[in-house]
Structure formats: structure tokens, C-alpha cells
Design an enzyme around this catalytic site. Sequence first.
Site, PDB file in Angstrom:
ATOM      1  N   ASP A 152       0.827  -1.209   0.000  1.00 42.83           N
ATOM      2  CA  ASP A 152       0.000   0.000   0.000  1.00 42.83           C
ATOM      3  C   ASP A 152       0.858   1.255   0.000  1.00 42.83           C
ATOM      4  O   ASP A 152       0.532   2.237  -0.667  1.00 42.83           O
ATOM      5  CB  ASP A 152      -0.908   0.002   1.245  1.00 42.83           C
ATOM      6  CG  ASP A 152      -1.921  -1.128   1.231  1.00 42.83           C
ATOM      7  OD1 ASP A 152      -2.602  -1.298   0.201  1.00 42.83           O
ATOM      8  OD2 ASP A 152      -2.022  -1.843   2.250  1.00 42.83           O
ATOM      9  N   ASP A 175       8.456  12.162 -10.641  1.00 44.10           N
ATOM     10  CA  ASP A 175       7.153  12.597 -10.135  1.00 44.10           C
ATOM     11  C   ASP A 175       6.964  14.111 -10.249  1.00 44.10           C
ATOM     12  O   ASP A 175       6.058  14.676  -9.621  1.00 44.10           O
ATOM     13  CB  ASP A 175       6.948  12.147  -8.690  1.00 44.10           C
ATOM     14  CG  ASP A 175       7.984  12.725  -7.729  1.00 44.10           C
ATOM     15  OD1 ASP A 175       8.815  13.545  -8.175  1.00 44.10           O
ATOM     16  OD2 ASP A 175       7.964  12.359  -6.539  1.00 44.10           O
ATOM     17  N   GLY A 205      19.117  18.374  -3.215  1.00 40.12           N
ATOM     18  CA  GLY A 205      20.404  18.188  -2.553  1.00 40.12           C
ATOM     19  C   GLY A 205      20.317  18.385  -1.055  1.00 40.12           C
ATOM     20  O   GLY A 205      19.234  18.376  -0.468  1.00 40.12           O
ATOM     21  N   HIS A 231       8.815   9.447  -0.701  1.00 36.30           N
ATOM     22  CA  HIS A 231      10.158   9.634  -1.244  1.00 36.30           C
ATOM     23  C   HIS A 231      11.005  10.487  -0.308  1.00 36.30           C
ATOM     24  O   HIS A 231      10.572  11.545   0.140  1.00 36.30           O
ATOM     25  CB  HIS A 231      10.090  10.322  -2.619  1.00 36.30           C
ATOM     26  CG  HIS A 231       9.305   9.555  -3.637  1.00 36.30           C
ATOM     27  ND1 HIS A 231       8.826  10.139  -4.797  1.00 36.30           N
ATOM     28  CD2 HIS A 231       8.914   8.257  -3.675  1.00 36.30           C
ATOM     29  CE1 HIS A 231       8.178   9.227  -5.506  1.00 36.30           C
ATOM     30  NE2 HIS A 231       8.213   8.080  -4.850  1.00 36.30           N
ATOM     31  N   GLU A 285      20.519  13.808   1.492  1.00 37.87           N
ATOM     32  CA  GLU A 285      20.620  14.207   2.893  1.00 37.87           C
ATOM     33  C   GLU A 285      21.520  13.246   3.670  1.00 37.87           C
ATOM     34  O   GLU A 285      21.699  12.095   3.277  1.00 37.87           O
ATOM     35  CB  GLU A 285      19.228  14.229   3.553  1.00 37.87           C
ATOM     36  CG  GLU A 285      18.209  15.101   2.867  1.00 37.87           C
ATOM     37  CD  GLU A 285      18.564  16.569   2.899  1.00 37.87           C
ATOM     38  OE1 GLU A 285      19.422  16.970   3.708  1.00 37.87           O
ATOM     39  OE2 GLU A 285      17.968  17.329   2.117  1.00 37.87           O
ATOM     40  N   HIS A 323       6.534  12.288  10.189  1.00 40.26           N
ATOM     41  CA  HIS A 323       5.839  13.383   9.516  1.00 40.26           C
ATOM     42  C   HIS A 323       5.209  12.911   8.205  1.00 40.26           C
ATOM     43  O   HIS A 323       4.016  13.136   7.952  1.00 40.26           O
ATOM     44  CB  HIS A 323       6.831  14.511   9.251  1.00 40.26           C
ATOM     45  CG  HIS A 323       6.260  15.647   8.454  1.00 40.26           C
ATOM     46  ND1 HIS A 323       5.778  16.800   9.039  1.00 40.26           N
ATOM     47  CD2 HIS A 323       6.095  15.817   7.116  1.00 40.26           C
ATOM     48  CE1 HIS A 323       5.339  17.623   8.092  1.00 40.26           C
ATOM     49  NE2 HIS A 323       5.526  17.046   6.915  1.00 40.26           N
ATOM     50  N   GLU A 324       5.995  12.250   7.374  1.00 43.11           N
ATOM     51  CA  GLU A 324       5.503  11.873   6.055  1.00 43.11           C
ATOM     52  C   GLU A 324       4.411  10.813   6.121  1.00 43.11           C
ATOM     53  O   GLU A 324       3.519  10.777   5.267  1.00 43.11           O
ATOM     54  CB  GLU A 324       6.661  11.389   5.177  1.00 43.11           C
ATOM     55  CG  GLU A 324       7.731  12.441   4.897  1.00 43.11           C
ATOM     56  CD  GLU A 324       7.210  13.665   4.156  1.00 43.11           C
ATOM     57  OE1 GLU A 324       6.192  13.545   3.432  1.00 43.11           O
ATOM     58  OE2 GLU A 324       7.811  14.749   4.303  1.00 43.11           O
ATOM     59  N   HIS A 344       1.168  12.457   6.175  1.00 45.93           N
ATOM     60  CA  HIS A 344       0.670  12.809   4.841  1.00 45.93           C
ATOM     61  C   HIS A 344       0.056  11.586   4.158  1.00 45.93           C
ATOM     62  O   HIS A 344      -1.004  11.682   3.532  1.00 45.93           O
ATOM     63  CB  HIS A 344       1.805  13.339   3.971  1.00 45.93           C
ATOM     64  CG  HIS A 344       2.253  14.720   4.331  1.00 45.93           C
ATOM     65  ND1 HIS A 344       1.378  15.716   4.686  1.00 45.93           N
ATOM     66  CD2 HIS A 344       3.505  15.270   4.385  1.00 45.93           C
ATOM     67  CE1 HIS A 344       2.061  16.832   4.926  1.00 45.93           C
ATOM     68  NE2 HIS A 344       3.350  16.582   4.762  1.00 45.93           N
ATOM     69  N   HIS A 363      -0.207  20.007   6.407  1.00 46.21           N
ATOM     70  CA  HIS A 363       0.659  20.616   7.412  1.00 46.21           C
ATOM     71  C   HIS A 363      -0.122  21.367   8.479  1.00 46.21           C
ATOM     72  O   HIS A 363      -1.194  21.908   8.223  1.00 46.21           O
ATOM     73  CB  HIS A 363       1.666  21.558   6.750  1.00 46.21           C
ATOM     74  CG  HIS A 363       2.738  20.827   6.018  1.00 46.21           C
ATOM     75  ND1 HIS A 363       3.292  21.280   4.846  1.00 46.21           N
ATOM     76  CD2 HIS A 363       3.355  19.644   6.296  1.00 46.21           C
ATOM     77  CE1 HIS A 363       4.205  20.419   4.429  1.00 46.21           C
ATOM     78  NE2 HIS A 363       4.258  19.424   5.291  1.00 46.21           N
TER      79      HIS A 363
END
Length: 319
Positions: free
Chosen positions: A161, A173, A179, A196, A201, A224-225, A228, A234
Site C-alpha cells: 500500500d 514525479d 540536494g 520519497h 541528505e 511526519h511523512e 501525509h 501541514h
Amino acid sequence: MENFLKAQRGSHVNGISELKTYLHRFGYLLSENANFTDAFDVTFESAILRFQSNLGLSLSGKLDFDTVSQISAPRCGVPDTIFSTSTFTLHGTTRHYAYFPGKPRWARRMPMKLTYAFSPDYTIRYLSSSQIKAVFKRAFARWASVIPVSFSETEDYVYADMKIGFYSGEHGDSEPFDGVLGVLAHSFSPENGKFHLDAAERWAVDFGTEKSAVAMDLESVATHEIGHLLGLAHSSVKQAVMYPTLRPREKKVDLQLDDIQGVQALYGSNPNFNVGSLSESDISTNQALNLRSTTRLSSISAIASFWFFLNLIHFFSSM
């Protein structure tokens, strides 16, 4: 930096065009023409005010230190524009948690079960697979602890999923990474499932062993992601996991009441969740409810029960 701090409406300052590009990318400057100038005009001032309001900053309409500092902070690549907002008021203070347009959520039978997998091709080598998997297991568990949704890792990347990978630059995408620092990661609303991270990093799982000054905490970004992926946009609450920025070597992994109430309005509450499981420090500093450090847990439990009841009504009425 000094030139920005002195800027005001009517002035021209080198670099303002880049700030306009930033504000345009993240939803504050609506313009079909992306050829921006260095003019500090009315449209730019309005965009700054929207940015300051949405990120909980002082509404100066100027490029003050806090505003420029936030613009320069590493952040999530998802735009900040609040499309749909639920509001509540307590102690005279109104706060918001936000969703994507249309308020999408995963439409599965409750209790819901979702799978996630890691790309076998797009990964990083300086962290072991076991380290990365342990971080994500903890991050998913935090969200599972507050909603009736469980997450399990699968080796079947194609049919998972939620699909997780580390990518560089343009990666198909139309949201290229930039960077070190800048945009850290991005993910998509339900039921897309794509997550993604910028492979450029310096990702850290332990700041005790990772000494880089620009290291970013993988667990904080993962938590955090995932918000989403579940449908949260946010938050303007600085302590919330869903706040858009994160500093190098900062760790922010504990869900705040703003995060919890937002996601529970989408999925309902985990029957085992109790607000008492939050630490007193989390509760006392949570701007979403503007609670003082002297607030008693018994009072907070009563408030949480009230909001849990409302969330249940909202959840079943939307089914």
C-alpha cells in the site's frame, strides 16, 4: 540576510525573486507567471503574511528574522496551503489541523490493515537495512497507537500500500529533490502511498554516533511523512509532528494532540488509546490546545473524551 531584514514594500533587493519562487512553490504566492522580480510589491507582502499566519509567526508582513529563518529551514516538499481545516476552540484560542483537497483517506474496512515496503533499488548504503526498518516500524507504530489502523512491512514492493524509497534529483514525479537540506522528503495523499526521501541528505538514526552538523533525523521525517500518507496536511502548531520544517540534528517524533485529533477525525480512535499515555511535557507545551503546564491530567482526559465522542460521530457519518 541583512538586506532582507531592511526590505519593505517598494524596495528592490537581490534575492527576493528566489523568495517569491519559494512562496510560489509552497502555495503562498498564486501566479501563473513564474518569472519573478526582486521587487517587494503588494503581492509579495500578502504572500509573506499568509506564510507567517500559517506557520504561527508574528504577522509583520516583512522579512523579519523569524520569517527568513523559517524560509531557510529544511522542510517537507508538500505545499502548506490549507485547503480544508477543522477548527476547535479552548481557553479562547482557535487552532487548526489540515487535510488535502477533498479530505482523502484510506477506504478500507475497520480495523484497517495497511502494508508498506522499501524499494530494493532506491536506498542508501551508510545505514543498514535493519536500522532503517527499525526507524520506520517505530514511526508507523506511533500512528497506529492512536487510530484503528495497523501497519505491517511486506517484501512485496509492487503490491504494498505504501512504497518507501530514497531518491536523488529528478525522479519521475515532477517534484525533484534539491540536494543537502532544502526539501527533505515528500509523500502523497491517500491512496497514492508513495513516500520519497532525498538520498542526498545525511540521514541519522542516532545523533550520538552521527556527528554531521547537517544530519537529519530519519525517524522524525518518517513520522511526519506517514501523516501525509494518512491524509493530514501541514499544521501551524510548531510542536506538532505535522509542522512543515525540521532543523538539522532536531528530533521530533512524539505525536501532539493536534496531530492526534486530526488523524482521529479521519479514522476514529484506537480503542486502546488514552490521552494519559502522552507525557505531561507534551500536553503542557502543546500549542494546539494552549494548555498551561499546571493543567491536571483529569481535566485533559475529560476534554479528550469529549473530542473522541465528536470524532466518532464525524467518522461514522462519513462512512
